[in-house]
Design a protein around this motif. Sequence first.
Motif, PDB file in Angstrom:
ATOM      1  N   UNK A 155      28.856  -2.672  24.303  1.00 35.24           N
ATOM      2  CA  UNK A 155      28.567  -2.242  25.672  1.00 35.24           C
ATOM      3  C   UNK A 155      27.967  -0.836  25.702  1.00 35.24           C
ATOM      4  N   UNK A 156      28.517   0.052  24.892  1.00 32.55           N
ATOM      5  CA  UNK A 156      27.977   1.408  24.814  1.00 32.55           C
ATOM      6  C   UNK A 156      26.544   1.367  24.274  1.00 32.55           C
ATOM      7  N   UNK A 157      26.326   0.565  23.248  1.00 28.53           N
ATOM      8  CA  UNK A 157      24.981   0.425  22.689  1.00 28.53           C
ATOM      9  C   UNK A 157      24.012  -0.126  23.734  1.00 28.53           C
ATOM     10  N   UNK A 158      24.418  -1.147  24.463  1.00 30.29           N
ATOM     11  CA  UNK A 158      23.570  -1.749  25.493  1.00 30.29           C
ATOM     12  C   UNK A 158      23.266  -0.736  26.602  1.00 30.29           C
ATOM     13  N   UNK A 159      24.237   0.070  26.972  1.00 32.98           N
ATOM     14  CA  UNK A 159      24.028   1.089  27.997  1.00 32.98           C
ATOM     15  C   UNK A 159      23.024   2.136  27.513  1.00 32.98           C
ATOM     16  N   UNK A 160      23.181   2.598  26.278  1.00 32.04           N
ATOM     17  CA  UNK A 160      22.246   3.575  25.720  1.00 32.04           C
ATOM     18  C   UNK A 160      20.829   3.010  25.635  1.00 32.04           C
ATOM     19  N   UNK A 161      20.730   1.775  25.233  1.00 29.66           N
ATOM     20  CA  UNK A 161      19.432   1.119  25.145  1.00 29.66           C
ATOM     21  C   UNK A 161      18.790   0.996  26.526  1.00 29.66           C
TER      22      UNK A 161
END
Length: 126
Positions: free
Chosen positions: A9-15
Amino acid sequence: MKHILIACLVFALCLAVGLFSLFYVRASGEQTVALLERSIRQAETERYSAAAESLQQAKALWEGRETILGIFLHHEEVDEVVALFAQLEQFVKLGDQDDYLAACQELIARIEHVRRMELPTVENVM
């Protein structure tokens, strides 16, 4: 399993934020450059009132997006563009075609540089 989900989720948000930044900066720059190029064409035919109007539209567009651009860009880059707009306003008021055209090209180059720096290339990442 919970940790992997949080990391995803953190990765998807950063992306998502990165992609929004990329498209927002590039679209803002493209629209501003289009208005500046129209202003250049008008100044070349010595229609300074129309050139001033196009310049004001470009400035209003940039300043309207300045808050969000300031989040994604270095403040110095945003401030340099605003300073160049102020300089252009003086040149067009004076009807100084040579200085106006040169300063417009400088501003377009600066905005294009900002747009290029948002692209995810090797030189921008390193």
